[in-house]
Motif scaffolding. Structure first.
Motif, short mmCIF file in Angstrom:
data_model
loop_
_atom_site.label_atom_id
_atom_site.label_comp_id
_atom_site.label_asym_id
_atom_site.label_seq_id
_atom_site.Cartn_x
_atom_site.Cartn_y
_atom_site.Cartn_z
N ASP A 270 0.83 -1.20 0.00
CA ASP A 270 0.00 0.00 0.00
C ASP A 270 0.87 1.26 0.00
O ASP A 270 0.71 2.17 -0.82
CB ASP A 270 -0.89 -0.03 1.24
N ARG A 271 1.85 1.31 0.92
CA ARG A 271 2.74 2.47 0.99
C ARG A 271 3.53 2.65 -0.31
O ARG A 271 3.72 3.76 -0.80
CB ARG A 271 3.73 2.30 2.15
N LEU A 272 3.98 1.54 -0.89
CA LEU A 272 4.76 1.65 -2.13
C LEU A 272 3.90 2.09 -3.29
O LEU A 272 4.37 2.84 -4.17
CB LEU A 272 5.43 0.31 -2.43
N PHE A 273 2.64 1.65 -3.33
CA PHE A 273 1.77 2.12 -4.41
C PHE A 273 1.51 3.62 -4.27
O PHE A 273 1.44 4.35 -5.27
CB PHE A 273 0.45 1.36 -4.42
N ARG A 274 1.38 4.08 -3.05
CA ARG A 274 1.21 5.53 -2.84
C ARG A 274 2.44 6.29 -3.33
O ARG A 274 2.32 7.37 -3.89
CB ARG A 274 0.94 5.82 -1.36
N SER A 275 3.62 5.71 -3.12
CA SER A 275 4.85 6.32 -3.62
C SER A 275 4.84 6.35 -5.15
O SER A 275 5.22 7.34 -5.78
CB SER A 275 6.07 5.56 -3.11
N HIS A 276 4.40 5.25 -5.75
CA HIS A 276 4.29 5.16 -7.21
C HIS A 276 3.38 6.26 -7.74
O HIS A 276 3.70 6.93 -8.74
CB HIS A 276 3.76 3.78 -7.58
N GLN A 277 2.23 6.45 -7.10
CA GLN A 277 1.30 7.49 -7.54
C GLN A 277 1.87 8.89 -7.33
O GLN A 277 1.70 9.79 -8.17
CB GLN A 277 -0.03 7.36 -6.78
N ALA A 278 2.58 9.06 -6.23
CA ALA A 278 3.14 10.37 -5.91
C ALA A 278 4.18 10.81 -6.94
O ALA A 278 4.37 12.01 -7.17
CB ALA A 278 3.75 10.37 -4.51
N ARG A 279 4.84 9.86 -7.57
CA ARG A 279 5.82 10.23 -8.60
C ARG A 279 5.15 10.88 -9.79
O ARG A 279 5.80 11.58 -10.58
CB ARG A 279 6.61 8.99 -9.04
N SER A 280 3.83 10.68 -9.94
CA SER A 280 3.06 11.34 -11.00
C SER A 280 2.25 12.51 -10.45
O SER A 280 1.37 13.04 -11.13
CB SER A 280 2.12 10.33 -11.67
N GLY A 281 2.55 12.89 -9.23
CA GLY A 281 1.83 14.01 -8.62
C GLY A 281 0.45 13.65 -8.12
O GLY A 281 -0.38 14.54 -7.92
N LEU A 282 0.20 12.37 -7.91
CA LEU A 282 -1.12 11.92 -7.48
C LEU A 282 -1.05 11.40 -6.05
O LEU A 282 -0.15 10.64 -5.70
CB LEU A 282 -1.63 10.81 -8.40
#
Length: 733
Positions: free
Chosen positions: A648-660
């Motif tokens: 979950d935390r890593l997917f949030r990091s993945h999204q954050a790299r796109s500004g999401l």
């Protein structure tokens, strides 16, 4: 019984509530511009059947400590009443189902006016006051809080088809909750049909068999005097009664086959419709009968008409029907309202305006003094050694917490559906005791072979319900809301067999939506639970953890990681802006000396468990399959292993790299090197980690499991070390 109530003023308030509720839906669909062309919707007929029930309850019965769960499709009635009580500004009456406006169904967290319970998921709003009553009793038994009132659910009769209702009704603890009252809107209709046959007597018998007190509010004064007509109605099925509601007076006379010559046409139609659920005096009397019984919960069956007083009255297809402009104006004339100024205020000084003012003052609640949750430590000082599973670490956690942070442990309440000991809560249960509505004798206290001391009293801190998982998560939701209801934060933790998380998911999700903050622990998990077979091997739960809003999911492999992440999750409970958590644990023992991560890395989502200066492949592993990942890396020689604690935390990091979203964009970058292929591995569905990078091969469980040794099962599902090596070699070539 109603001498102190001005029934004439109450009747005028009832008419105004009907008008406002109808107008709220009418404006949203017929007046407000619709940019998308999609039907806005609303439920004028369902609201109309509830108008009398809610008018009598709010304006003649309720006191300020009472809390009410309102039938989802009657939300316009709730907003109309809140407006009349001075709780909702007039400008919101035109915003039903509009962004930032009144929600489709009552919402504690999203509506602008006071809502006691979020409803909308059928059956869950009905049971919420039961768990709310238990949660308040628990808080009142452990902390100093203001006196609680009645916990009331207003539900539709079709809602009783939901299993969640009967699972709650049948739990032995519920039969002792005298503050609980259900009011059943018995309009005999669901969404598509008239409810067949005559079910009220059977339903009442089922409630009574579960220890409830029942009250029937069936007829008003007109029908009470007409024994012949009443006997005819008693004998007809629901479908016939609903059909006769659509008949004019001559047709009704002919079909009834009862001597009604002494009644004029208007009187005949009014008498045939004279049900108790639309007679204010009868309703008030029924509510008071329920209030008089304080040693068990009560249910009031109130006979009503769906679409009462509207042109759609009683029609089997009226559920989503909307009045047209002509019908709306006819209703305005009938009720003495102004269709061009539908939301005008009551005449100042009128009896109905004074009744609304006095009721608003009576129901006004004082502010609740909020107690902050205690500071949760970052570490409990335990050295995690030897071979141990995360489920074992969970069992030891609460004993350590009681020793190292007793003020935090005092706020912890654990809940389980008859699986407390099998999810490793035995030590905590021995220390904390079982919470019960009143003390109970432990008949095995002198049995030397008993490992768990089952001491039940009103100061215990573990709540054991029956086997129904839906009850567990319903209870969790209300325990997790006491910080906002009673000003006293709890740290609720529920344990459940991980394969049954899916069964409990919808009510747990709804509890989070309603503002409840809790931790759900699913254990044991995956095909690692080999001998139990496919029925008890969860596959999709890791993805559920990622996708659930208002929640952070963890699947640690090591006891130390579990301790750090669980403490962090506890620190996020019982406060504004807090969040729930889900932990997926395993019974597989792992060598704890292999652990290398730091607290910050574990909470952030992962760390390099086995580093390599120039790796040709990265093995990303989560949970119990760490030994297979390390074995594969050893065979490959030039691989590194990333231990994931939270997909979950890593997917949030993945999204954050796109500004999401709100994740940390640097987390993934720090774990995975650019251009290095990834093999992901977990005891769950492989798509859980498919976002990590490219190129990637995702290994996991995609088929139903079966009984067997985990060595055989890992090989069968291609999550063994050899499969990891093969996938890595394919990527590297």
């Amino acid at each position: 019984m109603t001498e102190e109530i001005d029934l004439e003023a109450l009747k005028r308030v009832e008419q105004r509530v009907l008008w406002l509720a109808t107008s709220i839906v009418h404006h949203a669909n017929r007046v407000r511009p619709n940019r998308s062309g999609v039907k806005v919707g609303g439920h004028q007929a369902s609201s109309a059947s509830m108008v009398s029930l809610m008018t009598a309850l709010y304006f003649a019965v309720l006191e300020s400590p009472d809390r009410v769960s309102v039938k989802p499709h009657a939300s316009p009635v709730l907003h109309a009443i809140n407006h009349l009580l001075g709780r909702l500004d007039r400008r919101y009456l035109t915003t039903l189902r509009q962004y930032g406006g009144l929600q489709s169904y009552p919402s504690r967290t999203k509506d602008p006016d006071p809502v006691d319970y979020s409803t909308g998921s059928v059956g869950l709003g009905a049971t919420a006051p039961i768990w709310g009553a238990l949660a308040h009793r628990y808080v009142a038994g452990h902390f100093d809080v203001p006196r609680g009132g009645r916990q009331i659910a207003l539900i539709g009769d079709a809602e009783l088809d939901e299993g969640a209702c009967w699972e709650a009704i049948a739990d032995p603890m519920v039969s002792r909750l005298g503050e609980v009252m259900w009011v059943v809107d018995l309009n005999r209709q669901s969404l598509d049909r008239v409810v067949p046959d005559i079910a009220a007597g059977r339903l009442a018998a089922m409630f009574e068999a579960a220890g409830w007190h029942t009250v029937m509010v069936k007829y008003g004064p007109r029908l009470a005097r007409r024994h012949d007509l009443r006997a005819r109605i008693d004998g007809m099925p629901n479908e016939e009664y609903q059909r006769l509601l659509r008949a004019d007076a001559p047709e009704l006379r002919r079909r009834l086959e009862v001597d009604t010559d002494d009644l004029g046409d208007a009187d005949l139609l009014a008498t045939f419709r004279d049900l108790g659920g639309h007679d204010l005096a009868s309703l008030i009397d029924g509510y008071r009968q329920a209030d008089a019984v304080v040693d068990r919960p009560s249910v009031v069956f109130a006979y009503t008409i769906k679409g009462w007083s509207l042109p759609t009255e009683g029609h089997p297809a009226n559920h989503s029907a909307l009045l047209n402009h002509e019908q709306y104006r006819e209703l305005a004339t009938k009720l003495g309202e102004d269709a061009d100024d539908p939301f005008r205020a009551l005449a100042p000084g009128s009896p109905e305006a004074e009744l609304c003012r006095a009721t608003g003052a009576r129901l006004k609640r004082g502010s609740t003094r909020a107690v902050p949750a205690p500071k949760v430590p970052q570490d409990l000082g335990r050295k995690h050694t030897g071979r141990a599973s995360t489920q074992q670490a969970f069992g030891r956690f609460f004993v350590d917490l009681t020793r190292e942070a007793p003020e935090v442990a005092d706020r912890v309440v654990t809940v389980s559906p008859d699986v407390g000991t099998s999810t490793n809560l035995g030590g905590w249960i021995n220390k904390a005791g079982i919470w019960s509505v009143g003390d109970r004798i432990d008949w095995f206290a002198d049995d030397t072979d008993t490992l768990v001391r089952w001491r039940e009293h009103d100061h215990g801190r573990h709540i054991e319900l029956g086997i129904a998982e839906v009850n567990l998560v319903g209870m969790l939701g209300e325990l997790g809301a006491t910080w906002s209801r009673d000003g006293q934060p709890l740290l609720p933790v529920g344990t459940i067999y991980d394969p049954f998380v899916s069964r409990a998911l919808e009510p747990w999700s709804f509890g989070i939506y309603a503002g409840g903050q809790s931790i759900l622990v699913g254990t044991p998990s995956g095909v690692t639970l080999g001998p139990e077979g496919g029925a008890h091997q969860s596959v999709i739960t890791p993805s559920i953890g990622i996708e659930q809003p208002g929640c952070i999911a963890y699947e640690p492999a090591f006891g130390q990681d579990f301790e750090w992440c669980f403490l962090h999750a506890l620190s996020q409970l019982g406060k504004p802006g807090g969040t729930s958590a889900y932990f997926r644990l395993s019974t597989r023992p792992i060598d704890q000396s292999l652990h290398t991560g730091t607290r910050e890395e574990a909470i952030a989502g992962g760390y390099r468990l086995k580093a390599h200066a120039n790796p040709r492949v990265s093995i990303a592993v989560m949970g119990a399959l760490v030994p297979e990942a390390l074995e594969a890396a050893e065979i490959l020689g030039d691989a590194e292993v990333v231990c994931i604690t939270s997909a979950d935390r890593l997917f949030r990091s993945h999204q954050a790299r796109s500004g999401l979203g709100d994740g940390n964009p640097d987390t993934l970058t720090s774990l995975f090197r650019p251009g290095v292929p990834i093999v992901s591995l977990l005891d769950g569905h492989p798509h859980t980690l498919s976002f990590l990078g490219s190129p990637i091969t995702c290994l996991g469980v995609q088929r139903f499991g079966q009984a067997g040794d985990i060595v055989d099962l890992y090989e069968h599902h291609e999550i063994d070390a050899e499969s990891v090596v093969g996938a890595a070699l394919d990527l590297m070539s």
